[in-house]
Design a protein around this motif. Sequence first.
Motif, PDB file in Angstrom:
ATOM      1  N   PRO A 527       0.713  -1.270   0.091  1.00 41.74           N
ATOM      2  CA  PRO A 527       0.027   0.116  -0.013  1.00 41.74           C
ATOM      3  C   PRO A 527       0.839   1.340   0.042  1.00 41.74           C
ATOM      4  O   PRO A 527       1.831   1.360   0.755  1.00 41.74           O
ATOM      5  CB  PRO A 527      -0.876  -0.073   1.224  1.00 41.74           C
ATOM      6  N   CYS A 528       0.290   2.208  -0.802  1.00 39.40           N
ATOM      7  CA  CYS A 528       1.274   3.523  -0.795  1.00 39.40           C
ATOM      8  C   CYS A 528       2.103   3.371  -1.510  1.00 39.40           C
ATOM      9  O   CYS A 528       3.109   4.645  -1.867  1.00 39.40           O
ATOM     10  CB  CYS A 528       1.375   4.079   0.588  1.00 39.40           C
ATOM     11  N   HIS A 529       2.588   2.587  -2.421  1.00 39.90           N
ATOM     12  CA  HIS A 529       3.886   2.430  -3.108  1.00 39.90           C
ATOM     13  C   HIS A 529       3.499   2.175  -4.760  1.00 39.90           C
ATOM     14  O   HIS A 529       4.333   2.894  -5.429  1.00 39.90           O
ATOM     15  CB  HIS A 529       4.734   1.276  -2.673  1.00 39.90           C
ATOM     16  N   GLY A 530       2.708   1.408  -4.952  1.00 31.04           N
ATOM     17  CA  GLY A 530       2.206   0.988  -6.593  1.00 31.04           C
ATOM     18  C   GLY A 530       1.722   2.116  -7.189  1.00 31.04           C
ATOM     19  O   GLY A 530       0.644   2.834  -6.756  1.00 31.04           O
ATOM     20  N   SER A 865      12.717  10.368 -10.275  1.00 36.23           N
ATOM     21  CA  SER A 865      11.976   9.249 -10.809  1.00 36.23           C
ATOM     22  C   SER A 865      11.504   8.113  -9.953  1.00 36.23           C
ATOM     23  O   SER A 865      10.712   7.276 -10.399  1.00 36.23           O
ATOM     24  CB  SER A 865      12.821   8.802 -11.977  1.00 36.23           C
ATOM     25  N   SER A 866      11.986   7.875  -8.952  1.00 35.30           N
ATOM     26  CA  SER A 866      11.381   6.776  -7.890  1.00 35.30           C
ATOM     27  C   SER A 866      10.226   7.221  -7.110  1.00 35.30           C
ATOM     28  O   SER A 866       9.608   6.286  -6.553  1.00 35.30           O
ATOM     29  CB  SER A 866      12.735   6.421  -6.770  1.00 35.30           C
ATOM     30  N   LEU A 867      10.017   8.675  -6.964  1.00 34.75           N
ATOM     31  CA  LEU A 867       8.851   8.949  -6.417  1.00 34.75           C
ATOM     32  C   LEU A 867       7.557   8.606  -7.082  1.00 34.75           C
ATOM     33  O   LEU A 867       7.461   8.882  -8.069  1.00 34.75           O
ATOM     34  CB  LEU A 867       8.897  10.322  -6.062  1.00 34.75           C
ATOM     35  N   VAL A 872       1.851  10.613  -3.727  1.00 40.10           N
ATOM     36  CA  VAL A 872       1.904  11.820  -2.899  1.00 40.10           C
ATOM     37  C   VAL A 872       0.720  12.780  -3.124  1.00 40.10           C
ATOM     38  O   VAL A 872       0.375  13.418  -2.334  1.00 40.10           O
ATOM     39  CB  VAL A 872       3.324  12.380  -3.414  1.00 40.10           C
ATOM     40  N   THR A 873       0.481  12.855  -4.198  1.00 37.27           N
ATOM     41  CA  THR A 873      -0.624  13.879  -4.648  1.00 37.27           C
ATOM     42  C   THR A 873      -2.000  13.373  -3.782  1.00 37.27           C
ATOM     43  O   THR A 873      -2.865  14.139  -3.088  1.00 37.27           O
ATOM     44  CB  THR A 873      -1.269  13.750  -6.121  1.00 37.27           C
ATOM     45  N   MET A 941      10.337   8.085   2.062  1.00 36.75           N
ATOM     46  CA  MET A 941      10.477   6.615   1.501  1.00 36.75           C
ATOM     47  C   MET A 941       9.264   6.017   1.389  1.00 36.75           C
ATOM     48  O   MET A 941       8.630   4.677   1.076  1.00 36.75           O
ATOM     49  CB  MET A 941      11.331   5.879   2.507  1.00 36.75           C
ATOM     50  N   ASN A 942       7.922   6.659   2.144  1.00 39.71           N
ATOM     51  CA  ASN A 942       6.676   5.857   2.265  1.00 39.71           C
ATOM     52  C   ASN A 942       6.076   6.013   0.707  1.00 39.71           C
ATOM     53  O   ASN A 942       5.090   4.925   0.732  1.00 39.71           O
ATOM     54  CB  ASN A 942       5.777   6.650   3.134  1.00 39.71           C
ATOM     55  N   HIS A 943       6.583   6.638   0.065  1.00 40.84           N
ATOM     56  CA  HIS A 943       5.704   6.836  -1.428  1.00 40.84           C
ATOM     57  C   HIS A 943       6.765   6.494  -2.710  1.00 40.84           C
ATOM     58  O   HIS A 943       6.819   7.397  -3.662  1.00 40.84           O
ATOM     59  CB  HIS A 943       5.059   7.988  -1.516  1.00 40.84           C
TER      60      HIS A 943
END
Length: 971
Positions: A527-530, A865-867, A872-873, A941-943
Amino acid sequence: MADQNTYLRYKRDQKLLVYWITHTSNSIIKSFPSDAPMAVNTTGEVRLSTLVSLSGLIAGHIKPIPATIYRLFQSIIAARKETHTLFQQIVTSCPDPDVEKSNISHKHWIDGLTEAFKALGGDLWTTEQKSEKDRADEEDEEEVIFANKFSALSLSGEAKGEGEEDEAEGETDEAPVAAASIRSKQKSTNKKKKGKRGKKSKGRGKQTVDEPKLDQVPLESYRIIEDETGLVTDYLMAVYSLVTQWVELRHYLQGVWHHVAYDGLNSAVAGATSNIAVGMINNTESRIFVDFPGHDSFETVMKTITRGDPDKAQGMFHMSLQRVEPRSRVAKTVQCVDVDVKEQFLIHTYRDLLDFLTDFQKTRSGKPTKPLLSEIQNWDPTLNLQRATKESRIKWRRAYTINWLYDLVNVFSSIVVQRRSLKGQKITLESVDWSVSGPWNEHRRLFGLNEFAGDITGLAMQKPGTDVRPKILPHHVFQLQCIVDSLTVSRGWSLNSLKGHVLIPPARSFRPRRDVDLFLDRNNERPCHGFCYGVDILVQCFEKDAMMHGDPNRHKEVSAILKELRDDFVDWLGETKYMHGLKTIPPSRFSATNTNGLWEYSPFLCGVGLMEALELGYGMGFLIWDGIPEPMCLIHLHNMLVQKGYITQPVGMYATLQELFKTTFFANGHVPTSDFSQAFLAVINETGSRRATFHRRAIRRHVGRTATDIHGLLNSSINRFFTSKSLLRLYREADWVPDRIPDEEIPVESALALLRLSQTKHVTDPVTGKKVMENTELVKRARSIGIDDAMMMKMSSITQKSSIDRGITESVLAALPEGYKSARLPEYNRDGNNPSKGILSSRELLDLIKLDITSDVSSETRPLSSLNFIWVTARFMLLFLQIEDKMRQLRNPLWVEAYEGNSVLTREKRASFTSLVLAEEDEECLTVMAEEFQRPRAGFMNHIYWDDLETSESIRATTADEDAGPSCRVM
């Protein structure tokens, strides 16, 4: 930036040398006609025999000869000698009349150039260089070549001849034009200089008849000419240099894909690095073969380098390992082995490609013919390559290559084939434009490999029997070789220049789709990454925001684009609809083991596909951010809360975003410590002027006319606030050629910027008389972040010094701003006697660029580019909802005014509320906001898409070629 290719460097140095000799000798001939019976040169072409007499003439009148001229002589002689030595070895191994004829021509050229060098005083200069430290580095090459100082010199101490003052003015005036022709991407400067020259030339009253002819000769036409043999010899040099370059880059890229499979390097880094290598080869071949029209195909190159017979060529070429002695800087050969001609010259892969194209053309049905099918069917992806014979491994690789190409073309052509089969559209396959600018590009079938797939599909779809060999170019074969290598390396099979075929156990648990699956997270396991689930959450947030503003269409357009991009990723990234079966399209050639074999068996495709997805994700994020107020509002609010002490420890995500995009969020990049409302208005007014608005509209119109796909739509140049482009975007726009990235767009903290600064011209300040950096756009930007001219000039030692100067390099880097800490250039060892010292080889340049790509994609330094901008939005939107809920309960006056009061303010509720809070600094608002910013505290790092980011130390540990050591390879 200097050319990495030997032939292109030779060609460039020859042009500069001939330009100087021609203009210098012309001035002498006009001033002292009795000393020189020959006529002035009006063509820019000089015969080899004439070069000697012109050199002697110049030596008698010009004192001193610039050291740069001697070094240009040394450079072109060295290039000739290198090729001559190679072909001498070929004749020794396998006598060949044509090669022997070329060797005689090479020797003739070397002797002629050496004689001219001596006539100019080269022997004395060489002796002085041995006794003194080389002072040529102090000279500016362009200044020496184009400033025409000789027109103002007292030739041999004598006075100027009659009318020479006018001539000097004319010579000086033409110099900037010639210089401009070799400078990259400085259009505005060139136009101004050309315009200035034009005005002056109209007013000349003493122009000679011959002078306009030489004025009109472009720099490209200055050359040394001989007979037809010289042209053939030049072609041999060009071919040899191209082959040497692709051997070097292929070896390096195998190491990069090894890091992906065995050490966990992000595949997008390898994909981008591979694309840049392909761009280098493509750029080299296009620049080389402009001199040899009709001789640019891989077939012609292969026949030239192998003398028409690859089997007989075996044993002709050798690879030697040379160790450079630290003190003497003399290179000694410590190992020498025969080159595997068919392997190193990509002949196996070329034949596999040609056989595939020939077979596909026969039916154009997407199915192999029976003879070829019997050869490539039953391919086993788990074959133990360590135990297989060399012949078995090559057959195994051939079967994979052809099967994979069938899947590639079938997927890429599927939309057209379906239109023909299901809708009955009359489409002539051989005339379809399959390129990325063609009409079918709007239908997504693939990520990352569209240019290559378009070229190969275009060749495969030609009428049966069409000879496609003239259309197969070296960069096509090189790219296919890299694609194939990415799989074989992961299976433990690689090629080493000196060790030959290297076999190790396959990479344990490596999956080509490893990083693609992390990016997409199709099943929402993190969650919160993909990307995929982030789109669902953000669209829901947009719907709530639209309801709050009473405008159901508020985010309708951007939500539609976002969902379409998500669907394209799901359907065509890492997987394709092809694996589930498409009517009228043959099943995958890998159906027996994996119907998704196109992706599952191609680390390269996964890498370049992920790379394109990251680029689009960045662009999509900036498109969204530019159209909503939340990002700008929250960064300014967070900064105020930190500055006023309501948040004692900055919240990681907002602090990191503020640092990464400082010049975007704040006018001139100045983070305010007070007057927060004025700072908020300043950044809005900075981009709100009529001039800036009209400029954006012009860009939008241009993009609207030229855009062919979503890359055009996501061009951040059309944005108002968020205009900076990702590094991946910059390389794509530059066609993957580093030199084409403009100074004004290259990230100033990057290693490539560091290299460019180190190679920037040093000029004399007219006021202080001190040496300073030329005032380029990049130099001005470097100054703005705290790098002074003295430091920038010291940085040149990084690329011009050898490894023995490590202490100098470390001290320079230590004094640079924080952003440069990861941009440390790897140590490269050069022969101190090499005239081209200071010029990075292709491998070294690629190694340098890989630092930047890694930093952008997966490192802790500047991982833009990893963000996951989508998550985040969504976090921004959710935070505002939290704040609004609290303010609604408290009935805070500022909230009431912005959300329920004045109609002008309520049109943009969140922007208005932010503006009021920044201006009024209401205690209740600030307290509530500080609590909500930290409930929970969100870290950068959470996102991100990945599980973790690499440290700068781990990045540098995988940049250098471990096999090279303190040595170099020579073929």
